[in-house]
Design a protein around this motif. Structure first.
Motif, PDB file in Angstrom:
ATOM      1  N   ALA A 127     -16.308 -24.703 -36.024  1.00  0.00           N
ATOM      2  CA  ALA A 127     -14.867 -24.893 -36.191  1.00  0.00           C
ATOM      3  C   ALA A 127     -14.312 -23.900 -37.208  1.00  0.00           C
ATOM      4  CB  ALA A 127     -14.568 -26.323 -36.625  1.00  0.00           C
ATOM      5  N   ASN A 128     -15.019 -23.699 -38.311  1.00  0.00           N
ATOM      6  CA  ASN A 128     -14.571 -22.743 -39.325  1.00  0.00           C
ATOM      7  C   ASN A 128     -14.573 -21.315 -38.792  1.00  0.00           C
ATOM      8  OD1 ASN A 128     -13.929 -24.419 -41.563  1.00  0.00           O
ATOM      9  ND2 ASN A 128     -16.102 -24.708 -41.998  1.00  0.00           N
ATOM     10  N   LEU A 129     -15.540 -20.988 -37.963  1.00  0.00           N
ATOM     11  CA  LEU A 129     -15.566 -19.653 -37.354  1.00  0.00           C
ATOM     12  C   LEU A 129     -14.355 -19.447 -36.449  1.00  0.00           C
ATOM     13  CD1 LEU A 129     -19.365 -19.372 -36.453  1.00  0.00           C
ATOM     14  CD2 LEU A 129     -18.139 -18.051 -38.193  1.00  0.00           C
ATOM     15  N   VAL A 130     -14.016 -20.486 -35.684  1.00  0.00           N
ATOM     16  CA  VAL A 130     -12.850 -20.397 -34.798  1.00  0.00           C
ATOM     17  C   VAL A 130     -11.561 -20.276 -35.614  1.00  0.00           C
ATOM     18  CG1 VAL A 130     -11.465 -21.682 -33.115  1.00  0.00           C
ATOM     19  CG2 VAL A 130     -13.959 -21.593 -32.874  1.00  0.00           C
ATOM     20  N   ILE A 131     -11.451 -21.109 -36.650  1.00  0.00           N
ATOM     21  CA  ILE A 131     -10.246 -21.109 -37.482  1.00  0.00           C
ATOM     22  C   ILE A 131      -9.980 -19.733 -38.084  1.00  0.00           C
ATOM     23  CG2 ILE A 131      -9.292 -21.987 -39.673  1.00  0.00           C
ATOM     24  CD1 ILE A 131     -10.753 -24.652 -38.996  1.00  0.00           C
ATOM     25  N   HIS A 132     -11.030 -19.077 -38.526  1.00  0.00           N
ATOM     26  CA  HIS A 132     -10.881 -17.817 -39.255  1.00  0.00           C
ATOM     27  C   HIS A 132     -11.116 -16.589 -38.371  1.00  0.00           C
ATOM     28  CE1 HIS A 132     -10.447 -19.972 -43.008  1.00  0.00           C
ATOM     29  NE2 HIS A 132     -11.548 -20.650 -42.738  1.00  0.00           N
ATOM     30  N   SER A 133     -11.169 -16.790 -37.061  1.00  0.00           N
ATOM     31  CA  SER A 133     -11.457 -15.664 -36.160  1.00  0.00           C
ATOM     32  C   SER A 133     -10.295 -14.687 -36.035  1.00  0.00           C
ATOM     33  CB  SER A 133     -11.815 -16.191 -34.766  1.00  0.00           C
ATOM     34  OG  SER A 133     -10.668 -16.775 -34.139  1.00  0.00           O
ATOM     35  N   GLY A 134      -9.060 -15.208 -36.198  1.00  0.00           N
ATOM     36  CA  GLY A 134      -7.887 -14.366 -35.989  1.00  0.00           C
ATOM     37  C   GLY A 134      -7.589 -14.096 -34.533  1.00  0.00           C
ATOM     38  N   LYS A 135      -8.267 -14.805 -33.635  1.00  0.00           N
ATOM     39  CA  LYS A 135      -8.075 -14.588 -32.204  1.00  0.00           C
ATOM     40  C   LYS A 135      -7.478 -15.831 -31.544  1.00  0.00           C
ATOM     41  CE  LYS A 135     -11.737 -11.143 -31.706  1.00  0.00           C
ATOM     42  NZ  LYS A 135     -10.764 -10.025 -31.668  1.00  0.00           N
ATOM     43  N   ARG A 136      -6.884 -15.611 -30.386  1.00  0.00           N
ATOM     44  CA  ARG A 136      -6.265 -16.699 -29.617  1.00  0.00           C
ATOM     45  C   ARG A 136      -7.352 -17.401 -28.811  1.00  0.00           C
ATOM     46  NH1 ARG A 136      -4.533 -17.471 -24.639  1.00  0.00           N
ATOM     47  NH2 ARG A 136      -4.896 -15.300 -24.000  1.00  0.00           N
ATOM     48  N   ILE A 137      -8.117 -18.226 -29.500  1.00  0.00           N
ATOM     49  CA  ILE A 137      -9.215 -18.935 -28.860  1.00  0.00           C
ATOM     50  C   ILE A 137      -9.123 -20.424 -29.178  1.00  0.00           C
ATOM     51  CG2 ILE A 137     -10.769 -16.955 -28.847  1.00  0.00           C
ATOM     52  CD1 ILE A 137     -12.095 -18.060 -31.360  1.00  0.00           C
ATOM     53  N   ARG A 138      -9.824 -21.235 -28.404  1.00  0.00           N
ATOM     54  CA  ARG A 138      -9.850 -22.682 -28.607  1.00  0.00           C
ATOM     55  C   ARG A 138     -11.289 -23.157 -28.632  1.00  0.00           C
ATOM     56  NH1 ARG A 138      -5.834 -25.437 -24.269  1.00  0.00           N
ATOM     57  NH2 ARG A 138      -6.676 -27.293 -25.303  1.00  0.00           N
ATOM     58  N   MET A 139     -11.599 -24.016 -29.579  1.00  0.00           N
ATOM     59  CA  MET A 139     -12.897 -24.681 -29.582  1.00  0.00           C
ATOM     60  C   MET A 139     -12.810 -25.913 -28.703  1.00  0.00           C
ATOM     61  SD  MET A 139     -14.980 -26.134 -32.887  1.00  0.00           S
ATOM     62  CE  MET A 139     -16.430 -27.187 -32.723  1.00  0.00           C
ATOM     63  N   GLN A 140     -13.852 -26.168 -27.942  1.00  0.00           N
ATOM     64  CA  GLN A 140     -13.885 -27.376 -27.129  1.00  0.00           C
ATOM     65  C   GLN A 140     -15.249 -28.046 -27.257  1.00  0.00           C
ATOM     66  OE1 GLN A 140     -13.472 -26.635 -22.914  1.00  0.00           O
ATOM     67  NE2 GLN A 140     -15.494 -25.733 -22.751  1.00  0.00           N
ATOM     68  N   LEU A 141     -15.263 -29.342 -27.101  1.00  0.00           N
ATOM     69  CA  LEU A 141     -16.489 -30.115 -27.001  1.00  0.00           C
ATOM     70  C   LEU A 141     -16.571 -30.701 -25.599  1.00  0.00           C
ATOM     71  CD1 LEU A 141     -16.338 -32.062 -30.399  1.00  0.00           C
ATOM     72  CD2 LEU A 141     -17.376 -29.825 -29.940  1.00  0.00           C
ATOM     73  N   GLN A 142     -17.772 -30.963 -25.133  1.00  0.00           N
ATOM     74  CA  GLN A 142     -17.939 -31.571 -23.812  1.00  0.00           C
ATOM     75  C   GLN A 142     -17.722 -33.085 -23.954  1.00  0.00           C
ATOM     76  OE1 GLN A 142     -21.862 -29.600 -23.296  1.00  0.00           O
ATOM     77  NE2 GLN A 142     -21.096 -29.104 -21.254  1.00  0.00           N
ATOM     78  N   MET A 143     -16.483 -33.485 -23.703  1.00  0.00           N
ATOM     79  CA  MET A 143     -16.062 -34.867 -23.935  1.00  0.00           C
ATOM     80  C   MET A 143     -16.986 -35.892 -23.283  1.00  0.00           C
ATOM     81  SD  MET A 143     -12.443 -36.576 -22.746  1.00  0.00           S
ATOM     82  CE  MET A 143     -11.475 -35.380 -23.645  1.00  0.00           C
ATOM     83  N   HIS A 144     -17.420 -35.616 -22.062  1.00  0.00           N
ATOM     84  CA  HIS A 144     -18.227 -36.573 -21.323  1.00  0.00           C
ATOM     85  C   HIS A 144     -19.568 -36.853 -21.998  1.00  0.00           C
ATOM     86  CE1 HIS A 144     -18.800 -32.484 -19.860  1.00  0.00           C
ATOM     87  NE2 HIS A 144     -20.028 -32.802 -19.510  1.00  0.00           N
ATOM     88  N   LYS A 145     -20.062 -35.882 -22.785  1.00  0.00           N
ATOM     89  CA  LYS A 145     -21.353 -36.078 -23.448  1.00  0.00           C
ATOM     90  C   LYS A 145     -21.241 -36.963 -24.689  1.00  0.00           C
ATOM     91  CE  LYS A 145     -23.643 -32.023 -21.659  1.00  0.00           C
ATOM     92  NZ  LYS A 145     -24.448 -30.814 -21.938  1.00  0.00           N
ATOM     93  N   PHE A 146     -20.021 -37.189 -25.140  1.00  0.00           N
ATOM     94  CA  PHE A 146     -19.784 -38.111 -26.249  1.00  0.00           C
ATOM     95  C   PHE A 146     -19.429 -39.511 -25.746  1.00  0.00           C
ATOM     96  CE2 PHE A 146     -19.295 -33.944 -28.062  1.00  0.00           C
ATOM     97  CZ  PHE A 146     -19.885 -34.050 -29.326  1.00  0.00           C
ATOM     98  N   ILE A 147     -18.872 -39.581 -24.543  1.00  0.00           N
ATOM     99  CA  ILE A 147     -18.518 -40.887 -23.953  1.00  0.00           C
ATOM    100  C   ILE A 147     -19.754 -41.552 -23.359  1.00  0.00           C
ATOM    101  CG2 ILE A 147     -17.126 -42.028 -22.194  1.00  0.00           C
ATOM    102  CD1 ILE A 147     -15.129 -39.697 -22.441  1.00  0.00           C
ATOM    103  N   TRP A 148     -20.521 -40.778 -22.588  1.00  0.00           N
ATOM    104  CA  TRP A 148     -21.714 -41.296 -21.929  1.00  0.00           C
ATOM    105  C   TRP A 148     -22.967 -40.622 -22.512  1.00  0.00           C
ATOM    106  CZ3 TRP A 148     -17.369 -39.792 -18.911  1.00  0.00           C
ATOM    107  CH2 TRP A 148     -16.672 -40.852 -18.326  1.00  0.00           C
ATOM    108  N   ASP A 149     -24.113 -41.086 -22.100  1.00  0.00           N
ATOM    109  CA  ASP A 149     -25.365 -40.421 -22.475  1.00  0.00           C
ATOM    110  C   ASP A 149     -25.289 -38.953 -22.035  1.00  0.00           C
ATOM    111  OD1 ASP A 149     -28.232 -39.442 -21.702  1.00  0.00           O
ATOM    112  OD2 ASP A 149     -28.573 -41.165 -23.017  1.00  0.00           O
ATOM    113  N   PRO A 150     -25.689 -38.017 -22.895  1.00  0.00           N
ATOM    114  CA  PRO A 150     -25.561 -36.594 -22.553  1.00  0.00           C
ATOM    115  C   PRO A 150     -26.269 -36.185 -21.264  1.00  0.00           C
ATOM    116  CG  PRO A 150     -26.057 -36.851 -24.874  1.00  0.00           C
ATOM    117  CD  PRO A 150     -26.185 -38.213 -24.269  1.00  0.00           C
TER     118      PRO A 150
END
Length: 216
Positions: free
Chosen positions: A188-211
């Protein structure tokens, strides 16, 4: 004409700009790459017959769900002969069609769909197979994803974004951590300080159900 289908299921989209939306997933069997972190190993072997389905059977299975968003995935869907027939049939029925593709297969055959294209980072073991000619076909409706397992992967992604001017060509550009392989706060810190138009994402389904749970 039959298509080799790994599975068709209804869940929430766990990734990308449509994360959280109900979605029908059409997963085709077989992939031409072997990423070190692949989370669908059961769909890799193209010579393995999962379920052979006609276009009509596929459309009938999808119609059972009251959902307009379709994600065509794999494996690698774009290596399948006549995949454009499925894409065109879904678009003609006013479905919102997204395609998850691995960055190696030719994406030009799916120009009318929304393409979510991986560019393989070094830790995947598959970066030498990236087809950078695909970038010529990317438009603002499409998304690019970098799956990162380390800071070295992140640094590589930043270089590719700059070298190919991806911020001006693609819609969203996602940085997606390999599940359990990289510290999320660090990323997250790398994304915040990248200076680029990028988005961090997590695989939501792996947090809701067993990965490792299938069909979600």
């Amino acid at each position: 004409m039959k298509y080799n289908i790994s599975e068709i299921f209804y869940s929430v989209q766990g990734e990308g700009s449509r994360a959280g939306r109900p979605c029908v997933f059409l997963r085709l069997q077989g992939c031409d790459l072997r990423c070190s972190w692949c989370d669908t190993p059961y769909a890799l072997e193209i010579k393995e017959t999962a379920t052979l389905m006609s276009l009509e059977e596929i459309l009938g299975a999808i119609a059972k769900f009251d959902c307009n968003l379709i994600n065509i995935t794999g494996g690698e869907p774009l290596i399948h002969k006549n995949i454009n027939i499925i894409i065109d049939a879904l678009l003609a029925r006013d479905f919102e069609v997204t395609i998850e593709t691995n960055g190696h297969a030719d994406i030009s055959i799916a120009n009318d769909a929304i393409r979510i294209m991986d560019l393989k980072c070094p830790d995947s073991g598959m970066s030498k197979f990236n087809n950078f000619k695909n970038i010529d076909y990317i438009s603002k409706k499409d998304e690019i994803k970098f799956v990162v397992a380390s800071k070295a992967d992140f640094d590589w992604a930043m270089k590719i974004i700059g070298d190919y001017n991806l911020e001006s060509k693609a819609g969203d550009i996602f940085i997606s951590p390999v599940f359990g392989k990289i510290d999320l706060e660090e990323l997250a810190n790398l994304v915040i300080h990248s200076g680029k138009r990028i988005r961090m994402q997590l695989q939501m389904h792996k947090f809701i159900w067993d990965p490792d749970k299938r069909g979600v």
